[in-house]
Design a protein around this motif. Sequence first.
Motif, PDB file in Angstrom:
ATOM      1  N   LYS A 103       0.811  -1.206   0.000  1.00  0.00           N
ATOM      2  CA  LYS A 103       0.000   0.000   0.000  1.00  0.00           C
ATOM      3  C   LYS A 103       0.849   1.263   0.000  1.00  0.00           C
ATOM      4  N   CYS A 157      -1.111  -0.691  -4.913  1.00  0.00           N
ATOM      5  CA  CYS A 157      -2.557  -0.726  -4.671  1.00  0.00           C
ATOM      6  C   CYS A 157      -3.334   0.142  -5.639  1.00  0.00           C
ATOM      7  N   CYS A 167      -6.734  -5.030  -3.241  1.00  0.00           N
ATOM      8  CA  CYS A 167      -6.248  -4.448  -1.991  1.00  0.00           C
ATOM      9  C   CYS A 167      -7.339  -4.355  -0.950  1.00  0.00           C
TER      10      CYS A 167
END
Lengths: 165, 171
Positions: free
Chosen positions: A109, A121, A128
């Motif tokens: 992320k 992501c 995600c």
Amino acid sequence: MAMSQRATVILATRLIALIATLIAAVVMASSHEKGTIFGAISYEAKYSDTPAFKYFVIANVVVTIYGFLVLFLPSESQLWRLVLVFDLVLTMLLVSSISAALAIAQVGKKGNSHAGWLPVCNQIPKYCSQTTAALVAGFVGLVVYFLLVCYSIHRDLDPFLVRKN
Amino acid sequence: MGRAEVVQKRQKAAIMALRVAALLATAAATIVMALNKETRTFVVGTVGTTPVTASVTAKFQHTPANVFFVIANAMASNHNLMMIGSDLFGLEFKGFKLPLVAVLDMLNAALLSAGVHGAAFMAQLAKNGNSHARWNEICDNFQGYCNRGGVAILAAYVGLLLRSASPWCPL
């Protein structure tokens, strides 16, 4: 609290833990996204791309099967002491699987600029969010198992010496 | 002294030795990972005749999983130290020793397990990379950093195994 009431509450707690770990394993295993960049390069994101997510799925499957089997244990059996030990070991397994998956998911992320790893992501938002949901479910399962272990220690070992005999 | 007393003494000595081993393992893991740092300088170009260099540093703070590893091992070392100290000085905590030992052992084992596994999987990622996410492996360039990190993780695993035996023999 009467004995049967307490047994019902414990049964309900174990059921919640079972459902949480089952959801975590299923949601993580079924997270899958296909896409294309610029219409030419196609990519595919699955849970098996990372060993950490595979470990997460395997750990949650093991704990789900164990939780399912424990539901059928009669309440007068001598095996409840073994259940305490297994609860302890499986709580440690759960916490390790969540820590591993969370470490890799954090890199996915936020990326890691020092290592030159870009966050991924943005290209795979559905994957995600599904992974995040699986991690949250796993965390709920961990908290419930931790409470179950605390209660089992309180009932079997009686560390605070509340029983008279 | 009778045979039972000799056996009791030997058991206590063995338990104390295992506790000291667990303390040494987690303390070693903390120190090795906290001092883990490697700097490499690359030559990126030449200006006239003098080469222009850029230096890249790998520190443990760059990865949140390693920071958590250091913190978890520090807390586990602290717990081991407290347990050894309470045994050596004969502290009884006013009768609360059994719940303290039982609950704190479990908490610290879980914390240590989380820290070790997070760092272990990040180390695996650094060593092998991930072709699906286009993440390069970095251990080729920073072999000293990776080796020291690996040693710290192994030491912490030893400490974790010694602490995992606590449901069976109260360490």
